[in-house]
Scaffold this motif. Structure first.
Motif, short mmCIF file in Angstrom:
data_model
loop_
_atom_site.label_atom_id
_atom_site.label_comp_id
_atom_site.label_asym_id
_atom_site.label_seq_id
_atom_site.Cartn_x
_atom_site.Cartn_y
_atom_site.Cartn_z
N ASP A 33 1.80 -2.48 -0.28
CA ASP A 33 0.72 -3.23 -0.94
C ASP A 33 -0.42 -3.56 0.00
O ASP A 33 -1.37 -4.23 -0.40
CB ASP A 33 1.28 -4.55 -1.48
N LEU A 34 -0.33 -3.12 1.25
CA LEU A 34 -1.27 -3.63 2.25
C LEU A 34 -2.29 -2.59 2.71
O LEU A 34 -1.98 -1.41 2.85
CB LEU A 34 -0.47 -4.13 3.47
N ILE A 76 2.42 1.13 5.88
CA ILE A 76 1.12 0.65 5.37
C ILE A 76 0.33 1.88 4.94
O ILE A 76 0.03 2.74 5.78
CB ILE A 76 0.37 -0.14 6.45
N PHE A 276 -7.88 -5.06 -6.37
CA PHE A 276 -7.52 -5.38 -4.99
C PHE A 276 -8.21 -6.68 -4.58
O PHE A 276 -9.23 -7.05 -5.16
CB PHE A 276 -7.92 -4.24 -4.05
N LYS A 310 -0.24 -10.70 -5.19
CA LYS A 310 0.54 -9.84 -6.09
C LYS A 310 0.79 -10.56 -7.41
O LYS A 310 0.65 -10.00 -8.49
CB LYS A 310 1.88 -9.43 -5.44
N CYS A 314 -2.80 -8.41 -8.31
CA CYS A 314 -3.35 -7.38 -7.42
C CYS A 314 -2.42 -6.19 -7.25
O CYS A 314 -1.20 -6.34 -7.16
CB CYS A 314 -3.60 -7.96 -6.03
N SER A 315 -3.03 -5.00 -7.14
CA SER A 315 -2.28 -3.81 -6.74
C SER A 315 -2.08 -3.80 -5.24
O SER A 315 -1.14 -3.19 -4.74
CB SER A 315 -3.05 -2.55 -7.11
N GLY A 316 -2.99 -4.43 -4.51
CA GLY A 316 -2.88 -4.44 -3.07
C GLY A 316 -3.88 -5.42 -2.46
O GLY A 316 -4.74 -5.96 -3.17
#
Ligand code: PBG
Length: 331
Positions: A33-34, A76, A276, A310, A314-316
């Motif tokens: 997710d980062l 990542i 995001f 999250k 958020c997706s990321g």
């Protein structure tokens, strides 16, 4: 449905053991997710700590490649690049942004040749290249011009795409620039280069340490309130997102992060697209300051913060804590 009353319903039952808490967790945070923001500087073997961001450094291109490998090894998926352009290359018109051998392009090419598995997101805006620190071209009164800036941003985006950028992320807040960039990318055959629009980017007091990191704080004349959004507004954020999507954005960003979780949630509820958040420099610095003051424990503060993004939808998340979090999440 009205739940059965106590004692038939005891919400603490599912919380009573770690395995059960894991089983019932509604949100999962992983290294996937980062997105890790990285600052580039000139030279070889150079690492310059950023005073306002303890634990964050600028790296020369070789160091950026090493960070890319670190990201890959920690799971990542993507890094975001920002150049600290040497001051003698900063001009009124920011034309260094169009140089195919600028710091940004050198870092993109090096990453794509040595760590192709990691996505490279590139910021499109002129602030690291202008002598006045604004994201665009200014007129004699100091006003940031929209359409003239947009034309330069198209050139900047094409320059980054030609060097191998995977995601173009316009952070300048000019009107119409997503459509202009999308059109130019298509025309040049970059059909799979994505656009992540900084769609709802606020004129925020939380960007200070970033401006130190890219060397624009001391240069900036005035503020960015004629192009970045007023923190009072939420409806306008939805309008911005709708336009950027209509213009061809693949994903949208809300920025800063924690103070704007309500915006993230509203965008996610309204639009079925990846959202995001940018957990920005001032937010990172606040956590580090809290830790230094003994007001909190870093690991827990970081994981709780990132989980909040999250949970909000958020997706990321772009975060300077990416590596720290990924190590914690790897157990
Ligand atoms: C510049 C840009 C900024 C950030 C990302 N891209 C600063 C600004 O708008 O002044 C901020 C990121 C951070 O604070 O971590 N277009």
């Amino acid at each position: 449905m009205t739940p059965a009353p106590y004692p038939a319903t005891r919400l603490r039952r599912t919380r009573s053991a770690p395995w059960s808490r894991t089983l019932h967790a509604e949100t999962v945070l992983t290294a996937a997710d980062l997105i890790w923001p990285l600052f580039i500087t000139e030279g070889k073997g150079v690492e310059e700590p950023v005073a306002a961001l303890p634990g964050v450094s600028r790296f020369s291109v070789d160091g950026i490649v090493a960070r890319g490998k670190e990201a890959r090894d920690l799971g990542i998926p993507c890094v975001a690049l920002f150049p600290n352009t040497p001051h003698d290359k900063r001009t009124e018109d920011g034309k260094e942004a169009l140089n195919p051998d600028n710091l940004m392009c050198c870092a993109i090419r090096a990453l794509k040749s040595e760590v192709p598995e990691v996505g490279v997101l590139t910021d499109v805006a002129l602030d690291p290249y202008t002598s006045h620190g604004h994201d665009g071209l200014v007129d004699t009164a100091g006003y940031v011009l929209n359409d003239a800036t947009s034309e330069v941003l198209v050139g900047q985006a094409l320059n980054q795409a030609a060097a191998g950028a995977d995601i173009i992320a316009p952070s300048d807040m000019m009107d119409g620039r997503v459509g202009a960039i999308r059109g130019a990318l298509e025309a040049e055959g970059h059909v799979n280069v994505q656009i992540m629009a900084y769609a709802a980017k606020y004129a925020s007091a939380f960007y200070g340490p970033f401006r130190d990191a890219v060397g624009s704080r001391g240069l900036l004349k005035g503020d960015k309130r004629t192009y970045q959004m007023d923190p009072a507004n939420a409806e306008e954020a939805l309008h911005e997102v709708a336009l950027d999507l209509a213009e061809g954005a693949d994903s949208v960003m809300v920025k800063p992060g924690l103070p704007y979780l309500d915006i993230i949630r509203r965008v996610k509820e309204r639009f079925d697209v990846p959202v995001f958040a940018y957990h920005v420099s001032g937010e990172y610095a606040m956590i580090e300051a809290a830790v230094a003051a003994g007001a909190g424990e870093r690991d827990a503060l970081v994981l709780e913060t990132l989980m909040a993004f999250k949970r909000a939808g958020c997706s990321g998340v772009l975060t300077y804590h990416a590596v720290h979090a990924a190590r914690l999440l790897a157990g």
